[in-house]
Design an enzyme around this catalytic site. Structure first.
Site, PDB file in Angstrom:
ATOM      1  N   ASP A 178       0.850  -1.185   0.000  1.00  0.00           N
ATOM      2  CA  ASP A 178       0.000   0.000   0.000  1.00  0.00           C
ATOM      3  C   ASP A 178       0.891   1.242   0.000  1.00  0.00           C
ATOM      4  O   ASP A 178       2.010   1.210  -0.520  1.00  0.00           O
ATOM      5  CB  ASP A 178      -0.898  -0.025   1.242  1.00  0.00           C
ATOM      6  CG  ASP A 178      -2.225   0.694   1.042  1.00  0.00           C
ATOM      7  OD1 ASP A 178      -2.227   1.940   1.043  1.00  0.00           O
ATOM      8  OD2 ASP A 178      -3.259   0.009   0.886  1.00  0.00           O
ATOM      9  N   HIS A 234      -3.525   6.257   3.755  1.00  0.00           N
ATOM     10  CA  HIS A 234      -4.283   5.100   3.272  1.00  0.00           C
ATOM     11  C   HIS A 234      -3.760   3.798   3.860  1.00  0.00           C
ATOM     12  O   HIS A 234      -4.521   2.985   4.408  1.00  0.00           O
ATOM     13  CB  HIS A 234      -4.245   5.069   1.748  1.00  0.00           C
ATOM     14  CG  HIS A 234      -5.159   4.062   1.115  1.00  0.00           C
ATOM     15  ND1 HIS A 234      -4.759   2.779   0.836  1.00  0.00           N
ATOM     16  CD2 HIS A 234      -6.443   4.149   0.707  1.00  0.00           C
ATOM     17  CE1 HIS A 234      -5.762   2.122   0.265  1.00  0.00           C
ATOM     18  NE2 HIS A 234      -6.799   2.923   0.179  1.00  0.00           N
ATOM     19  N   SER A 399     -11.291  -0.538  -0.458  1.00  0.00           N
ATOM     20  CA  SER A 399     -10.037  -0.695   0.297  1.00  0.00           C
ATOM     21  C   SER A 399     -10.325  -1.180   1.701  1.00  0.00           C
ATOM     22  O   SER A 399      -9.661  -2.075   2.235  1.00  0.00           O
ATOM     23  CB  SER A 399      -9.307   0.653   0.393  1.00  0.00           C
ATOM     24  OG  SER A 399      -8.638   0.982  -0.775  1.00  0.00           O
TER      25      SER A 399
END
Length: 457
Positions: A178, A234, A399
Site C-alpha cells: 500500500d 491510506h 479498500s
C-alpha cells in the site's frame, strides 16, 4: 499464462497499451459524489489529478533463463537508458527508455527470442476516501454483529469471535502492500513487524538485498523510510482495520488483537504506484516466507489498475509459497465481470476479490460487483481506523472492505496453522452470510461473517 475473466481480453505478452482503472475515491472519476461521500469532504483524501495510465519511459521485461541483460541482447541499442532488476537474483526488470518511444521499444522486444514478455509499467491507485475523525469503539460497526453490544447486524461479527477467545496471534504475519504505514502510531506500534535478522546499522545483515529492512521496505524510493506523513494515510488506515491494538484504552481495534503487520510501500506521494514496485513488494513478502521463515499468511491489496503479466506472476508465486492475496474489487461502480479491475480479477487460487457494503447492508453505488468475479462483500462505508499523525479517521471504499477480509483471514490462520491459500479462501467464502444486496452480484451472494468463519474446522 494468466487466466483472465472470459469477458476480458488477455493482454498480449508484448507491446500492448492498456488503460488504467482509476478510482481513488469511492465513486467513478467525474461522477457526482454520492451521499456516502460528501463532496466537501473529498479534500481529505482526493484522487490525484491526471494520473497517467502508465509510467512514462518505463517498461517491464522478463528475460529467459541464462540471458545476460544488456542493450545488445534486448536489441534496444541506445533506446535502453537503464535496467533495474525488480527482485534480487530475479529475471524481471524495469527498463527505462526515452519517453515517447515506449511503443518502439516494445515492438523491438517482441522480435527477441531472449524476451519472455514485455509490457508497460502500469499505475495503480488506492481504493478509499477519508471523511471525519473519531476514536470511539462504539462506532466501529464493521467489527460488531447482531449479537454483540453494541449490535450492528451487517457488521462482520468479529467481536463475537473475540468473545469466544479468538483474538489472533503474533505468529501470524500479514503483508500490507500500500502506501507507507505510521509504524509508531499508538495503536500500531506493537503490531508492526520487526526484522530480527536486519537491525538498523547500515548493513544488509540478512543478505536479502535490502539494507536495514528492519520494519519493512519503501519500494518507491528504495529505503527503509516507511512513513512520511499525510501521503501514508491510506496504508495506515488499512493496517488499523487488520490489526490495530485492542484493550489499550485508546483509539480503535482491528480484527486481530495480535498480529504482525509488514508494511511494503509502493503507492507514493504522487497518490499512485506502479507495476514494477508492486511486483517488488509482493516478491519481498514471498521471499520472507520462502527463504526467511516468516509466516506470511496473507497480503492485503487495497488498490487497482490495469492487468500485467509481471504482477500476475508475482501473485502466482505468492500462491506457490502459501500466501493468500486479498484484493479490492474497485470503486468504479461497474460490473467487474465486463470491466475487470486488477489484481482482483486474476483467476488465481489465492486471489479473493472484495466489494463493499454499508451499515444497512446496502451496496454503495460506487462499489464494483460481479457475479462471476467478485467473491464477497464486507463493511466499506464509514469505517473508522488509524491514520497519520497518531490520529483516527473514517473512510469509505472497497479498500476498507478488503482489509476486513484480510484481517479475517489472519484470524482464521491463527487457529489453523499451515492452512493453504485455497483452503483459507474456501473457508472465507463458505462462511458468508447471505445478503440481499449481494445476491446475483457476487460469487457467494454474501458478506464476510467472522463469527461464523471461526466456527469452521
Amino acid at each position: 499464462m494468466p487466466k483472465f475473466p472470459k469477458s476480458a481480453s488477455r493482454p498480449l505478452a508484448l507491446a500492448v497499451t492498456l488503460s488504467v482503472l482509476l478510482a481513488a475515491c469511492s465513486q467513478p472519476q467525474g461522477a457526482t459524489p454520492t451521499s456516502a461521500l460528501p463532496a466537501d469532504d473529498l479534500g481529505l483524501w482526493a484522487a490525484p489529478a491526471n494520473v497517467p495510465a502508465d509510467v512514462p519511459g518505463e517498461l517491464i521485461v522478463k528475460v529467459r533463463a541464462r540471458t545476460p541483460l544488456n542493450a545488445q541482447t534486448l536489441g534496444l541499442g541506445a533506446l535502453l537508458l537503464r535496467a533495474e532488476r525488480l527482485t534480487p537474483g530475479g529475471d524481471v526488470y524495469r527498463l527505462t527508455v526515452p519517453s515517447g518511444r515506449e511503443a518502439q521499444a516494445l515492438h523491438t522486444l517482441s522480435a527477441r527470442g531472449t524476451v519472455a514478455y514485455a509490457e508497460r509499467n502500469h499505475t495503480y491507485t488506492p481504493q478509499g476516501a477519508y471523511i471525519v475523525n473519531d476514536t470511539f469503539y462504539s462506532t466501529l460497526w464493521g467489527l460488531q454483529g447482531s449479537t454483540t453490544q453494541p449490535a450492528s447486524p451487517y457488521g462482520t461479527g468479529a467481536a463475537a469471535a473475540w468473545a469466544r477467545g479468538y483474538t489472533g496471534s503474533a505468529s501470524v504475519y500479514v503483508g500490507v502492500v500500500d502506501t507507507g504505514v505510521q509504524i509508531d502510531h499508538p495503536d500500531l506500534a506493537a503490531q508492526v513487524w520487526t526484522n530480527p535478522a536486519d537491525p538498523a546499522d547500515g548493513v544488509d545483515n540478512d543478505g536479502n538485498g535490502y539494507v536495514d529492512d528492519t520494519r519493512g521496505w519503501n519500494f518507491t524510493d528504495g529505503s527503509s523510510a516507511l512513513y512520511t506523513g499525510n501521503a501514508d494515510k491510506h496504508g495506515t488506515h488499512v493496517a488499523g482495520i487488520i490489526g490495530a491494538r485492542a484493550n489499550n484504552a485508546q483509539g480503535v481495534a482491528g480484527v486481530n488483537w495480535a498480529v504482525n503487520l509488514i508494511p511494503t510501500k509502493f503507492l507514493g506521494t504522487s497518490g499512485y504506484g506502479d507495476t514494477a514496485n508492486a511486483v517488488s513488494a509482493i516478491a519481498y513478502l514471498t521471499d520472507l516466507k520462502v527463504n526467511r521463515g516468516v509466516n506470511v499468511v496473507a497480503i492485503n491489496s487495497s488498490w487497482s489498475g490495469a492487468p500485467s503479466q509481471a504482477l500476475y506472476d508475482a501473485i502466482s508465486a505468492a500462491n506457490d509459497a502459501g500466501i493468500l492475496f486479498v484484493a479490492s474489487a474497485g470503486n468504479n461502480g461497474v460490473n467487474a465481470d465486463a470491466q475487470p479491475a486488477y489484481p482482483a480479477a486474476y483467476d488465481l487460487p489465492n486471489v479473493v476479490s472484495v466489494t463493499a457494503i454499508d451499515k444497512a447492508g446496502a451496496l454503495p453505488s460506487w462499489a464494483n460487483t460481479g457475479a462471476g468475479s467478485v467473491d464477497l462483500g464486507a463493511p466499506g462505508v464509514s469505517i473508522r481506523s488509524t491514520v497519520n499523525g497518531s490520529t483516527y479517521a473514517t473512510a469509505d471504499g472497497t479498500s476498507m472492505a478488503t482489509a476486513f477480509v484480510t484481517g479475517a483471514a489472519a484470524l482464521y490462520a491463527s487457529t489453523h496453522p499451515g492452512v493453504s491459500p485455497s483452503a483459507l479462501k474456501a473457508a472465507l467464502l463458505a462462511s458468508v452470510t447471505p445478503t440481499a444486496s449481494l445476491q446475483g452480484r457476487t460469487v457467494t451472494g454474501g458478506r464476510l461473517d467472522v463469527a461464523r468463519l471461526m466456527t469452521l474446522p
